[in-house]
Scaffold this active site. Structure first.
Site, PDB file in Angstrom:
ATOM      1  N   PRO A   1      64.848  11.257   3.492  1.00 28.27           N
ATOM      2  CA  PRO A   1      66.231  10.977   3.830  1.00 28.27           C
ATOM      3  C   PRO A   1      67.181  11.287   2.684  1.00 28.27           C
ATOM      4  CG  PRO A   1      64.824   9.022   4.041  1.00 28.27           C
ATOM      5  CD  PRO A   1      64.070  10.041   3.275  1.00 28.27           C
ATOM      6  N   GLU A   2      68.272  11.953   3.000  1.00 29.57           N
ATOM      7  CA  GLU A   2      69.344  12.156   2.039  1.00 29.57           C
ATOM      8  C   GLU A   2      70.612  11.546   2.623  1.00 29.57           C
ATOM      9  OE1 GLU A   2      69.474  16.185   0.557  1.00 29.57           O
ATOM     10  OE2 GLU A   2      67.331  16.456   0.890  1.00 29.57           O
TER      11      GLU A   2
END
Length: 293
Positions: free
Chosen positions: A16-17
């Site tokens: 996840p970013e």
DNA sequence: AGCTACTCCTGGTAGC
DNA sequence: TGCTACCAGGAGTAGC
């Protein structure tokens, strides 16, 4: 599923970013805000980031979730007691962290590390296969959040700021963009994508990036992140509702990330994979020529 | 200041 | 089929 020689399969990004974290924050906001934390269960204590589980439980039990926010790659649960500030829970998903608010009676999930039981019977569950993620209570969140660079989608981040900030740093472009104290929220995927869109090589020295290139990079960062948030608004929730959580259920239109050996979508040249700062890095050798000197 | 190397972790894959 | 070895990677830290 095709594979490449040395890099393994072109797998879906499970890391996840900023866009994924923003999507998670939006998804859990509605079922969480206004709820009271009745109790906790900590299955893996290190997830708490150093606080003993008893102290953690005392810190959050009885508090209300007043808001759910995001800063960089952190999900922030704003806690209150009797309308007064009662600290924050900072959640960092790192590689494999997932946040779920499961209604009462939902079956348990594998790899659940921390649970907060809520006053409506639902549970906030932090699930994390690799145990790198953190679910921390902090009385003063600024000791963590204060270190972060600007938000790429907010005022304060633009071509002018980026040009000046790049000029002041004698570092390679990619490691600099991954540095959360420089700019908050970018990770390996979106750095590769933004550099490709701006036609910049990841090994270019930051202070030698021209003003027009810096402007192109600022634009690329904003559009790449904004488009990802848009996409995930419609598809990521499907993934999050699947108990198995199959990351393959949503697909990104990546230009270079995970496309080693495949043609660049812009010019057809085969995408190359190099290692920069111990991270797999994807680029088009033609669109992103290596800087000289 | 900025670089590299190492650490934390485990599922998945390659190679036998 | 089953085993072992190795890899990915965000961020913190140590050492140069």
């Amino acid at each position: 599923m095709s594979t490449t020689a040395r890099t393994g399969p072109a797998r879906a990004p499970d890391v996840p970013e900023l866009p994924e974290v923003e999507t998670v924050a939006r998804l859990i906001r509605r079922p969480l805000v206004g709820r009271r934390i009745e109790g906790t269960h900590v299955a893996w204590e290190r997830t708490l980031g150093g606080q003993p589980k008893r102290a953690f439980s005392r810190s959050v039990r009885g508090a209300h979730v007043a808001a759910v926010e995001r800063r960089g790659k952190y999900v922030i649960l704003v806690l209150e007691r009797d309308g007064e500030n009662a600290g924050r829970i900072l959640v960092h998903l790192r590689m494999t962290g997932r946040l779920h608010v499961d209604p009462a009676g939902e079956p348990e999930r594998d790899y659940t590390r921390v649970v907060c039981r809520l006053d409506d019977g639902a549970e906030l569950r932090f699930v994390d296969v690799r145990k790198f993620g953190r679910f921390r209570f902090l009385r003063d969140p600024d000791e963590v959040l204060g270190e972060l660079g600007p938000e790429p989608l907010e005022d304060g981040f633009d071509a002018t700021w980026l040009r000046g900030a790049l000029r002041a740093r004698k570092r390679l472009l990619k490691p600099l963009l991954l540095d959360q104290t420089f700019l908050a929220g970018l990770g390996n995927i979106y750095v590769d994508e933004a550099l490709h869109q701006a036609r910049l090589h990841p090994l270019a020295p930051a202070h030698r990036v021209s003003a027009p290139k810096a402007a192109a990079l600022a634009e690329a960062i904003r559009t790449t992140l904004a488009e990802a948030i848009e996409r995930e608004g419609s598809s990521f929730d499907v993934f999050y509702r699947t108990p198995e959580g199959n990351p393959g259920s949503y697909q990104h239109q990546f230009q270079v990330y995970g496309r080693t050996g495949k043609p660049c979508r812009r010019c057809g040249t085969l995408v190359r994979r190099i290692v920069v700062g111990q991270r797999g890095t994807h680029l088009c050798p033609r669109c992103q020529p290596k800087p000289r000197g």
